[in-house]
Design an enzyme around this catalytic site. Structure first.
Site, PDB file in Angstrom:
ATOM      1  CB  CYS A 148     -23.035 -46.508 -21.548  1.00 28.59           C
ATOM      2  SG  CYS A 148     -21.961 -46.386 -22.954  1.00 28.59           S
TER       3      CYS A 148
ATOM      4  NE  ARG B  88     -26.554 -42.057 -18.003  1.00 30.96           N
ATOM      5  CZ  ARG B  88     -25.964 -41.468 -16.975  1.00 30.96           C
ATOM      6  NH1 ARG B  88     -26.703 -40.920 -16.043  1.00 30.96           N
ATOM      7  NH2 ARG B  88     -24.663 -41.433 -16.871  1.00 30.96           N
TER       8      ARG B  88
ATOM      9  CD1 TRP C   9     -24.242 -41.726 -27.083  1.00 33.30           C
ATOM     10  CD2 TRP C   9     -22.015 -41.689 -26.793  1.00 33.30           C
ATOM     11  NE1 TRP C   9     -23.753 -40.588 -27.666  1.00 33.30           N
ATOM     12  CE2 TRP C   9     -22.395 -40.538 -27.518  1.00 33.30           C
ATOM     13  CE3 TRP C   9     -20.668 -41.870 -26.504  1.00 33.30           C
ATOM     14  CZ2 TRP C   9     -21.486 -39.586 -27.940  1.00 33.30           C
ATOM     15  CZ3 TRP C   9     -19.755 -40.925 -26.928  1.00 33.30           C
ATOM     16  CH2 TRP C   9     -20.175 -39.790 -27.638  1.00 33.30           C
TER      17      TRP C   9
ATOM     18  CG  ASN D 231     -22.141 -47.388 -18.273  1.00 32.15           C
ATOM     19  OD1 ASN D 231     -22.527 -48.078 -19.200  1.00 32.15           O
ATOM     20  ND2 ASN D 231     -22.957 -46.764 -17.446  1.00 32.15           N
ATOM     21  N   GLY D 232     -17.881 -46.709 -19.650  1.00 34.08           N
ATOM     22  CA  GLY D 232     -16.523 -46.190 -19.484  1.00 34.08           C
ATOM     23  C   GLY D 232     -15.634 -46.653 -20.629  1.00 34.08           C
TER      24      GLY D 232
ATOM     25  CD  GLU E  24     -26.300 -22.560 -22.914  1.00 31.44           C
ATOM     26  OE1 GLU E  24     -25.127 -22.905 -23.139  1.00 31.44           O
ATOM     27  OE2 GLU E  24     -27.222 -23.369 -22.721  1.00 31.44           O
TER      28      GLU E  24
ATOM     29  CE  LYS F 233     -28.791 -25.627 -24.803  1.00 34.16           C
ATOM     30  NZ  LYS F 233     -28.078 -25.830 -23.725  1.00 34.16           N
TER      31      LYS F 233
ATOM     32  CD  GLU G 247     -26.721 -28.750 -26.502  1.00 35.71           C
ATOM     33  OE1 GLU G 247     -27.329 -27.696 -26.187  1.00 35.71           O
ATOM     34  OE2 GLU G 247     -26.377 -29.582 -25.661  1.00 35.71           O
TER      35      GLU G 247
ATOM     36  CG  HIS H   4     -11.575  -7.987 -35.691  1.00 37.34           C
ATOM     37  ND1 HIS H   4     -10.587  -7.137 -36.137  1.00 37.34           N
ATOM     38  CD2 HIS H   4     -12.177  -7.377 -34.642  1.00 37.34           C
ATOM     39  CE1 HIS H   4     -10.563  -6.065 -35.359  1.00 37.34           C
ATOM     40  NE2 HIS H   4     -11.527  -6.190 -34.455  1.00 37.34           N
TER      41      HIS H   4
ATOM     42  CE  LYS I 209     -29.214 -33.385 -18.916  1.00 39.50           C
ATOM     43  NZ  LYS I 209     -29.339 -32.012 -19.453  1.00 39.50           N
TER      44      LYS I 209
END
Ligand code: G6P
Length: 608
Positions: free
Chosen positions: A2, A27, A75, A99-100, A483, A487, A490, A506, A603
């Protein structure tokens, strides 16, 4: 996540609110809204689900010259993305953006049972709570905000305005950032300093537990206990160019391609090639204490966690008497983990605001363990709360998927490890090759990016129809594979997972069929032959291998090869990761998805 903006001053509030919200788009959000007040206090509230352009469409019939207002990008946490759940929330004459998360919102809501709630959000509960103290505006709005916040459990950054006093905004924070920009006859509010660029370079960063009453020419800050705060005015160092695309189609491509420069900034003044040593001032740990360190715990989320994992492999290579443990912040904060004596904790975060990482930092500090930040965002909460730290200085990272921060985080942590090794008297012959390669990395990155971009772009076309990818590596190439897989999922929404080569037998070998491609990271080194045997096993089962390698005489017959030509050996995985970044980028472009703002993601994850 947010975003909050606010404006009070001589100009049209709507203009700043919209441009500010656009700056915060990166964000991640799913609805947006603004409210402005005219001189008599009459409010114009406009909210829309989806992108800010939807809000702008609605504003066409609601253009106002009002000089005060607040805005928000939401968000979703409590309640689906919708207009009624979008902020600002109105309760009588009062408007709030938040926000929060208000953790005790259910209890508070039950007590406010006379109020008819219109949304499903915890934020509206906070608005109603403040209003219950404010009522007909007999008392100052700030007092009502303070009374309400004393009852709240959770995290917040808020901005509140009221039709009863159309000259002031009340803002407060606890765990969610807020910046107050000081202009000429205007004051601006934002949850992220980037929204203020182009308006002012002078800002006050609010601390947890502080409330500010803001007018066009005055800012009064107090704690929740009514103690006055004399705030420090800081300079915003970022410039406008750093938050623009600069000719690139997407921020992500810009951020991938600017890694030679961003890493140069990380290294500036910290590497002495002649003596083969590094110098990090930020952590501020005396040499006697550095010598005593026996254990490092590295804490992060997402890409920052992977950076920590990769750094831990390196640090173990040159400081054998140290153990390094890298942990996921959201797990670690609830574990009953024992931190041995003589430990130091590295707190890794691009944004410096990630809720779980911040919670770990606070917990670790309580135990008396020294904390060192590996942070990008200057002045962020983590940067301010750690005992010492090393900024990575990569400049603003706008695209949701983290790229340039990763490379610099790894190197910053390796340099921290080298600082310990130097203090412990590890022979220069062991340290020097790392220092030499670090100093050559920016140039090597430049060359690899230039060479690989075209190749990756072409190769990607073969794999666009695949919905599953397996990333493989071992030793330092394993965290790098993790990583790379992150990517791809995402931004390209491809189900990608990473496995250590040794783990194939395995379980993951059972997956190999025509629905999967396998991206194998094969750096030159002691374990190369073993990794090649694993690749053979995949090939024997009909795998579709993309090999990324720096081995000159690579002679395996695989479906695709991406060659890295560079003298860099120790840090070759970082060069291979550039390939993974480009691979994910071009896959996303081919699939036509939103590169910089992938669905459902944010973000900066400021809620748990
Ligand atoms: C979010 C971002 C990731 C990032 C992670 C940790 O999930 O989308 O790109 O790696 O948060 O963020 P931090 O700011 O703490 O590095």
């Amino acid at each position: 996540m947010c975003g909050i903006v606010g404006y009070v001053g001589k100009n049209k509030a709507q203009d700043f609110l919209i441009s500010g919200l656009k700056r915060l788009e990166y964000r991640g959000y799913d609805s947006a809204g603004i409210v402005t007040l005219d001189n008599d206090g009459k409010a114009t509230l406009v909210r829309a689900k989806g992108k800010i352009t939807n809000l702008e469409d609605k504003l066409k019939n609601n253009k106002k010259d009002d000089k005060i207002g607040i805005g928000h990008t939401r968000w979703a946490t409590h309640g689906e993305p919708s207009e009624k759940n979008a902020h600002p929330h109105q309760v009588d004459k009062l408007f709030l953006v938040h926000n929060g998360i208000i953790e005790n919102y259910k209890e508070l809501k039950a007590e406010l049972n006379e109020y008819d709630f219109k949304s499903d959000t915890d934020s509206e509960v906070l608005a109603a709570l403040i209003n219950s103290f404010y009522g007909d505006g007999k008392y100052p709005l700030t007092n009502a905000v303070v009374q309400a916040l004393k009852l709240v459990k959770g995290t917040y950054g808020i901005a509140v305005v009221s039709e009863l006093n159309p000259n002031e905004i009340v803002v407060a924070r606890s765990g969610s950032p807020l910046v107050i920009g000081i202009g000429h006859d205007e004051t601006l509010i934002a949850s992220d300093a980037s929204a203020l660029l182009g308006h002012t370079k002078r800002a006050i960063y609010l601390n947890d537990g502080e409330v500010a009453t803001v007018t066009a020419n005055n800012i009064e800050i107090k704690t929740l206990n009514a103690e006055p705060v004399s705030a420090k005015v800081e300079k915003i160092e970022t410039n406008l160019a750093a938050i623009q695309k600069g000719g690139y189609a997407h921020f992500l491509l810009k951020e991938i391609m600017e890694q030679p420069e961003s890493l140069t900034e990380t290294l500036r003044g910290r590497v002495n090639i002649e003596d083969g040593v590094v110098h990090l001032g930020g952590p501020g740990i005396p040499e006697t204490e550095l010598r005593r360190i026996k254990h490092i715990v590295i804490v992060g989320c997402g890409t920052a966690y992977h950076a920590g994992l990769l750094a831990s492999y390196y640090i173990e290579q040159f400081t054998p008497e140290i153990t390094v443990e890298t942990v996921i912040a959201s797990e670690y904060r609830y574990r009953q983990a024992y931190i041995p004596e003589d430990s130091v904790a590295l707190i890794v975060s691009q944004s410096g605001e990630t809720a779980d990482t911040l919670a770990c930092l606070r917990e670790i500090k309580k135990r008396g363990v020294r904390t060192v930040g590996i942070v990008n965002a200057i002045g962020s909460t983590i940067a301010r709360e750690v005992d010492g730290g090393t900024y990575v200085h990569v400049g603003p990272e706008i695209s949701v998927a983290s790229t340039k921060a990763f490379t610099s985080q790894v190197i910053a942590m390796v340099m921290f490890g080298l600082t310990i090794a130097q203090a412990k008297g590890v022979k220069n012959a062991i340290i020097r090759p790392y220092v030499t390669e670090i100093s050559k990395l920016p140039e090597a990155i430049k060359e690899v990016l230039n060479e690989a971009e075209g190749t990756v772009r072409k190769i990607v076309k073969k794999y666009v129809s695949y919905d599953h990818g397996i990333y493989l590596g071992r030793d330092v190439a394993y965290p790098t594979a993790m990583e790379g897989a992150l990517k791809l999922k995402e931004i390209a929404y491809v189900d990608a997972n990473a496995y250590a080569f040794g783990e194939l037998k395995h379980g993951p070998l059972a997956l190999i069929d025509d629905r999967f491609f396998e991206l194998a990271l094969l750096p030159e080194g002691e374990l190369y032959d073993k990794a090649v045997s694993n690749v053979q096993e995949v090939l024997a089962r009909g795998g579709h291998i993309i090999a990324v390698t720096n081995v000159d005489k690579f002679d395996l017959s695989v479906e695709s090869i991406i060659k890295i030509n560079s003298e860099i050996k120790i840090f070759a995985p970082l060069l291979m990761n550039l390939v993974s970044q480009l691979f994910a980028y071009y896959m996303t472009v081919e699939k036509g998805y939103n590169v910089d703002q992938p669905r459902n993601l944010a973000k900066s994850v400021t809620v748990e």
